[in-house]
Write an enzyme that holds these catalytic residues in place. Structure first.
Site, mmCIF file in Angstrom:
data_model
loop_
_atom_site.group_PDB
_atom_site.id
_atom_site.type_symbol
_atom_site.label_atom_id
_atom_site.label_comp_id
_atom_site.label_asym_id
_atom_site.label_seq_id
_atom_site.Cartn_x
_atom_site.Cartn_y
_atom_site.Cartn_z
ATOM 1 N N GLU A 44 25.325 50.578 -20.212
ATOM 2 C CA GLU A 44 24.738 51.921 -20.104
ATOM 3 C C GLU A 44 25.865 52.856 -19.668
ATOM 4 O O GLU A 44 26.131 53.016 -18.494
ATOM 5 C CB GLU A 44 23.607 51.893 -19.081
ATOM 6 N N HIS A 66 20.218 58.736 -22.434
ATOM 7 C CA HIS A 66 21.150 59.613 -21.716
ATOM 8 C C HIS A 66 21.756 60.641 -22.674
ATOM 9 O O HIS A 66 22.969 60.762 -22.808
ATOM 10 C CB HIS A 66 22.245 58.802 -21.008
ATOM 11 N N HIS A 75 14.937 53.839 -21.183
ATOM 12 C CA HIS A 75 13.999 54.449 -20.219
ATOM 13 C C HIS A 75 13.446 55.816 -20.665
ATOM 14 O O HIS A 75 13.896 56.869 -20.233
ATOM 15 C CB HIS A 75 14.530 54.489 -18.791
ATOM 16 N N ASP A 115 15.136 48.856 -14.252
ATOM 17 C CA ASP A 115 16.336 49.673 -14.051
ATOM 18 C C ASP A 115 16.803 49.552 -12.591
ATOM 19 O O ASP A 115 17.453 50.454 -12.060
ATOM 20 C CB ASP A 115 16.057 51.147 -14.416
HETATM 21 ZN ZN LIG Z 1 20.059 51.885 -16.016
#
Ligand SMILES: [Zn+2]
Length: 380
Positions: A125, A190, A211, A269
């Site tokens: 990530e 993101h 997410h 997460d």
């Molecule tokens: Zn993460």
């Protein structure tokens, strides 16, 4: 070994009273009714496929950035407490020097895992994410997706990168293609990308979102972004942090109503402070504060990873959506992500000839026992 007197949740069906027989690591048979054979009496509790967390940074004092074989090992043993039988370990944005160091140690761990929860590889990530939606990632280390650098990372990891979170708008489609060709699951996240910017890479083949709602352009009638796209397209599997903190329970209702049980995978997460006392901790190079199950940056207060356990997230999802059946639940905890990672022939459901990755839960979904590949690795 026999596990008996259990309410067994198999794909699309509940066996109200049943037993299973294991042959070493493997499920030999799944049976209805009772048996007189010796075995572990599960006393009417639930037997479900072990949980698979495809996005967990750490917990119990360790994370990917701890960067040692011992740390990876301790984490894999501890995380079984949550009912997790396999996981994809997530790493945050690091310098190249640190990534190379952590990856070579991670590769050693992957080649020689001990008997905890099974690590399936790395969920990278960052650093290929956008500045506007960086969350708790370090701004100075972010960069656009870069295939040459990724090749170096793959080599250092000895081919153990399984999932890549990246801002798809910061590349021309070639990075998405490269991920797919190299068996790395492209997970868009993101990023501040617009709805129509998602189409190109969707056509190339991305079907996974990091997410949902957190760290992305959202749902706005004027400015539809990645969250709108991910909800709109039926076949995108959405990671959802169902802790009730990253996403309010009422929003969990909306997500469930739109995506249904087949296109959600529950994740934690979680970061290294999960399972530890409240206080100050580090996330990568950043200082964070843990308060209950909430973790946020010391500077600015942005949520920074999570502090909740997988079983907590399962209970919160059910509290938000009490119509969820157990057969639907195991899709979101195990089946969907096993299919997405192409391991469903081996893991993700209770079925003959699959690994005996199992969790025993009380009626109120507290973890009582966890078996990984037939071995009891946690007992409450
Ligand atoms: Zn993460």
């Amino acid at each position: 070994m026999i596990l008996k007197n259990a309410k067994i949740v198999v794909e699309n069906k509940i066996i109200e009273n049943g037993w299973i027989e294991l042959d070493g690591k493997i499920i030999k048979s799944v049976n209805e009714g009772s048996t007189d054979n010796d075995g572990i009496d599960l006393e009417g509790n639930l037997l479900m496929p072990g949980f698979i967390d495809c996005h967990v940074h750490g917990g119990y004092g360790y994370d990917f950035e701890s960067g040692t074989y011992e740390a990876f090992e301790i984490f894999s043993k501890n995380v079984a407490k949550e009912g997790i039988t396999s996981y994809v370990q997530a790493g945050v944005t690091n310098s190249k020097e640190n990534n190379m160091k952590y990856l070579s140690e991670f590769a050693k761990f992957m080649a020689n895992q001990s008997n905890g929860s099974k690590c399936l590889g790395l969920h990278m990530e960052g650093p290929f994410i956008s500045k506007e939606k960086k969350g708790a990632h370090e701004l100075a280390l972010l960069m656009d997706p870069n295939i040459e650098y990724l090749k170096e990372l793959i080599t250092a990891s000895q081919d153990n990168i399984r999932i890549m979170t990246y801002a798809a708008d910061l590349q021309d489609g070639s990075f998405t293609k490269f991920l797919l060709e190299n068996n790395i699951l492209p997970s868009v996240g993101h990023t501040n990308m617009k709805f129509d910017q998602c189409l190109r890479d969707y056509e190339i083949g991305f079907r996974h979102v990091t997410h949902l709602f957190n760290g992305m352009s959202g749902v706005s009638q004027y400015d539809p972004g990645l969250a709108t796209f991910a909800l709109y397209k039926d076949d995108i599997l959405c990671e959802v942090i169902t802790d009730g903190i990253h996403i309010e329970k009422d929003t969990l209702k909306l997500i469930y109503k739109i995506k249904g049980p087949d296109n959600i995978c529950i994740i934690t997460d979680a970061m290294n402070a999960k399972g530890l006392d409240d206080g100050e901790y580090k996330l990568g190079n950043l200082e964070v504060i843990k308060q209950g199950m909430k973790v946020f940056l010391k500077e600015g207060g942005v949520l920074a990873g999570a502090g909740a356990t997988f079983d907590h997230n399962v209970r919160t999802m059910i509290e938000a959506n009490n119509e969820i059946t157990l057969t639907d639940l195991i899709k979101m905890t195990s089946i969907n992500i096993a299919k997405q990672l192409n391991i469903y022939n081996q893991r993700g459901s209770i079925e003959k000839n699959k690994y005996a990755d199992l969790v025993v839960l009380s009626k109120d979904l507290q973890v009582l026992k966890t078996f990984v590949e037939g071995e009891l690795v946690y007992e409450r």
